[in-house]
Design a protein around this motif. Structure first.
Motif, short mmCIF file in Angstrom:
data_model
loop_
_atom_site.label_atom_id
_atom_site.label_comp_id
_atom_site.label_asym_id
_atom_site.label_seq_id
_atom_site.Cartn_x
_atom_site.Cartn_y
_atom_site.Cartn_z
N TRP A 89 1.04 -1.23 -0.15
CA TRP A 89 -0.05 0.00 -0.08
C TRP A 89 0.81 1.31 0.12
O TRP A 89 0.57 2.44 -0.18
CB TRP A 89 -1.05 -0.04 1.12
N LYS A 90 2.16 1.21 0.37
CA LYS A 90 2.90 2.21 0.33
C LYS A 90 3.03 2.79 -1.02
O LYS A 90 3.48 4.21 -1.32
CB LYS A 90 4.44 1.95 0.69
N GLN A 91 3.06 2.03 -2.23
CA GLN A 91 3.27 2.31 -3.55
C GLN A 91 2.08 3.02 -4.16
O GLN A 91 1.89 3.36 -5.37
CB GLN A 91 4.00 1.21 -4.16
N VAL A 92 0.76 2.98 -3.50
CA VAL A 92 -0.52 3.66 -3.95
C VAL A 92 -0.84 4.56 -3.19
O VAL A 92 -1.22 4.63 -1.94
CB VAL A 92 -1.74 2.28 -3.81
N SER A 93 -1.28 5.60 -3.98
CA SER A 93 -1.68 6.64 -2.99
C SER A 93 -2.94 7.33 -3.96
O SER A 93 -3.20 7.11 -5.14
CB SER A 93 -0.42 7.87 -3.11
N GLY A 94 -3.37 8.39 -3.24
CA GLY A 94 -4.48 9.52 -3.86
C GLY A 94 -5.52 8.59 -4.08
O GLY A 94 -5.91 7.58 -3.61
N PRO A 95 -6.49 8.96 -5.13
CA PRO A 95 -7.77 8.36 -5.39
C PRO A 95 -7.46 6.85 -5.78
O PRO A 95 -8.39 5.95 -5.63
CB PRO A 95 -8.14 9.18 -6.55
N ASP A 96 -6.51 6.55 -6.33
CA ASP A 96 -6.12 5.18 -6.99
C ASP A 96 -5.96 4.17 -5.43
O ASP A 96 -6.38 3.16 -5.63
CB ASP A 96 -4.72 4.77 -7.52
N ALA A 97 -5.77 4.76 -4.21
CA ALA A 97 -5.76 3.93 -3.37
C ALA A 97 -6.95 3.18 -2.82
O ALA A 97 -6.94 2.08 -2.70
CB ALA A 97 -5.13 4.86 -2.02
N VAL A 98 -7.99 3.97 -2.86
CA VAL A 98 -9.30 3.72 -2.60
C VAL A 98 -9.74 2.49 -3.99
O VAL A 98 -10.24 1.17 -3.36
CB VAL A 98 -10.47 4.69 -2.66
N ASP A 99 -9.44 2.93 -4.95
CA ASP A 99 -9.91 1.94 -6.17
C ASP A 99 -9.18 0.37 -5.90
O ASP A 99 -9.62 -0.52 -6.12
CB ASP A 99 -9.65 2.61 -7.34
N THR A 100 -7.87 0.61 -5.53
CA THR A 100 -6.88 -0.41 -5.66
C THR A 100 -7.38 -1.38 -4.38
O THR A 100 -7.43 -2.65 -4.53
CB THR A 100 -5.45 -0.15 -5.58
N ARG A 101 -7.76 -0.80 -3.38
CA ARG A 101 -8.17 -1.46 -2.25
C ARG A 101 -9.36 -2.22 -2.51
O ARG A 101 -9.70 -3.33 -2.01
CB ARG A 101 -8.40 -0.63 -0.86
N THR A 102 -10.33 -1.48 -3.16
CA THR A 102 -11.57 -2.00 -3.49
C THR A 102 -11.36 -3.33 -4.55
O THR A 102 -12.08 -4.34 -4.41
CB THR A 102 -12.59 -1.09 -4.07
N MET A 103 -10.61 -3.07 -5.36
CA MET A 103 -10.27 -4.09 -6.35
C MET A 103 -9.64 -5.34 -5.72
O MET A 103 -10.16 -6.52 -6.12
CB MET A 103 -9.34 -3.58 -7.41
N LEU A 104 -8.98 -5.28 -4.78
CA LEU A 104 -8.28 -6.46 -4.06
C LEU A 104 -9.16 -6.89 -3.43
O LEU A 104 -9.41 -8.36 -3.49
CB LEU A 104 -7.29 -5.87 -2.93
N LYS A 105 -10.47 -6.24 -2.78
CA LYS A 105 -11.53 -7.11 -2.08
C LYS A 105 -12.40 -8.07 -3.24
O LYS A 105 -12.84 -9.09 -2.85
CB LYS A 105 -12.53 -6.30 -1.52
N TYR A 106 -12.42 -7.79 -4.46
CA TYR A 106 -13.24 -8.63 -5.47
C TYR A 106 -12.39 -9.14 -6.46
O TYR A 106 -12.81 -9.55 -7.38
CB TYR A 106 -14.02 -7.47 -6.07
#
Length: 119
Positions: A89-106
């Motif tokens: 998660w240190k390499q993901v920031s800004g608006p992409d962080a939320v989208d990427t965390r959501t993507m991981l869940k699915y």
């Protein structure tokens, strides 16, 4: 959305998320089977509120059932911390962080027609 594709998630993060889904599913199924009250309770009926609330008598949970719930809850907490604090998660920031965390869940979607509890 420029979220990370599935193949770019580290394998340990993917495995942790999948196990978290499995543990939550097991815990949900167990809690659904258990009596509503952990301790023995006579039950009650209350129709003085905005809706009637009733609970049948509950024998409570056995020590083994309590231990199993606690074991699953402890593992769920461990996995939630592992997934949410992973070094990825240190390499993901800004608006992409939320989208990427959501993507991981699915990433591991349940089969078509399966309910979330079955996943």
């Amino acid at each position: 959305m420029s979220a990370t594709p599935e193949h770019e998630f580290p394998s340990d993060l993917l495995a942790g998320q999948e196990e978290l889904h499995q543990v939550r599913s097991e815990l949900h199924a167990l809690l659904k089977r258990l009596p509503w009250s952990v301790e023995p309770h006579d039950g009650f009926s209350d129709d003085h509120g905005w809706r009637k609330v009733e609970r049948p008598a509950s024998p409570g949970w056995t020590p083994d059932e309590q231990a199993e719930v606690e074991k699953l809850r402890a593992r769920e907490r461990e996995l939630a911390v592992f997934v949410s604090c992973h070094r990825f998660w240190k390499q993901v920031s800004g608006p992409d962080a939320v989208d990427t965390r959501t993507m991981l869940k699915y990433v591991h979607k349940p089969p078509s027609g399966a309910s979330p509890e079955e996943h």
